[in-house]
Enzyme design. Structure first.
Site, short mmCIF file in Angstrom:
data_model
loop_
_atom_site.label_atom_id
_atom_site.label_comp_id
_atom_site.label_asym_id
_atom_site.label_seq_id
_atom_site.Cartn_x
_atom_site.Cartn_y
_atom_site.Cartn_z
N CYS A 97 0.80 -1.22 0.00
CA CYS A 97 0.00 0.00 0.00
C CYS A 97 0.83 1.27 0.00
CB CYS A 97 -0.92 0.00 1.23
SG CYS A 97 -0.02 -0.13 2.79
N GLN A 98 2.16 1.16 -0.13
CA GLN A 98 2.99 2.35 0.00
C GLN A 98 2.66 3.42 -1.04
OE1 GLN A 98 4.02 -0.77 0.04
NE2 GLN A 98 5.66 -1.10 1.53
#
Length: 301
Positions: free
Chosen positions: A206-207
């Protein structure tokens, strides 16, 4: 649940994280419980009588400092704040910071899994689950606690795989890039046929969506949900669960959220997505995540 309540009976608690620099000690002394350590600093001091803020990977020692002592929190304190059991094994303070910072809190996933088992699958036996982007085992632990049988975990990171094997010695792990895992190999490793699997789970990195990062639309990590969809289409599970950060529904990133919803529905599923905060499910940490749950359309009555 508050930090104080989470740590109430914590006895075995060695100080296993690096000693903070004098500058951070100065910031800590100048801050208040629940506040930031300095005007231009994102690191924060916990408040004993509130849930923890979201535990992160970034920042000095994970950006989280003890409420009453000028130091970062220990591995055991960090485990308690994310509902990993005291017995869960991490080989270092840094490993715990990274694995927990990137994990779904087990209690949150357990609540989701119990709901799926009772209200959607309605099965008396042990439902089956495959976990992709399994990380250090937060989701796996939640499913195990909810009475699921995990057939396979998929993870590429060496340290994360080591953590999985330390804590789930009987679990079959595909140690490699999900892009290299074919549907056929996945089915063979799990010992199932298309349509047999109860739940297909995944938390694609999810970065690229996170509000603590640069939030680039073309971040290559944003496309990994496509690998999840590829396997979803081939495995044809009854239900899928996908988790990601709240940042994916904010601003320009909402374009990608809508693309994801269209792809999941196009794979043959009725899909709902909701922001859930772990603090409402027995986790002493305020951690908001977008949870997608899909039910295969042919099972809708």
């Amino acid at each position: 649940m508050t930090v104080r309540e989470a740590w109430a009976d914590l006895e075995n608690n060695p100080i296993d994280c690096p000693t903070p620099s004098p500058l951070f000690v100065k910031y800590w002394k100048e801050s208040k419980q629940g506040g930031s350590l300095g005007k231009y600093n994102s690191d924060k001091r916990l408040h004993l009588d509130r849930p923890s803020m979201t535990l992160r990977v970034r920042g000095a020692y994970g950006g989280t400092f003890h409420p009453t002592e000028p130091r970062p929190i220990t591995t055991n304190e960090r485990k308690r704040l994310s509902t990993f059991p005291d017995s869960f094994l991490f080989r270092s303070c840094d490993e715990a910071r990274i694995r927990i910072g990137n994990s779904v809190p087990p209690k949150l996933m357990e609540a989701i899994a119990r709901h799926i088992r009772k209200e959607i699958l309605k099965t008396p036996g042990k439902p089956s689950v495959i976990s992709t982007f399994a990380g250090g085992g937060g989701s796996s632990l939640g499913y195990h606690q909810a009475g699921f049988k995990e057939l396979l975990a998929v993870e590429w990171d060496d340290d994360a795989v080591r953590t999985l094997k330390d804590n789930f010695p009987g679990l079959q792990v595909y140690h490699g890039d999900i892009k290299d895992l074919s549907v056929e190999e996945c089915l063979n490793l799990a010992g199932i046929k298309p349509g047999d699997l109860d739940v297909f789970d995944g938390s694609p990195p999810c970065q690229g969506f996170s509000t603590t990062g640069k939030r680039k639309l073309d971040d290559p990590r944003n496309s990994l949900f496509g690998e999840f969809v590829r396997l979803l289409e081939g495995l044809k599970p009854k239900v899928f669960v996908m988790e990601n950060v709240k940042g994916m529904i904010k601003g320009a990133m909402k374009q990608i959220f809508l693309q994801i919803m269209a792809s999941l529905r196009g794979a043959g599923y009725h899909v709902e997505a909701q922001v859930m905060n772990a603090k409402h499910y027995g986790v002493p940490q305020s951690r908001e995540r977008v949870i997608f749950i899909g039910l295969r359309k042919d099972l809708i009555k």
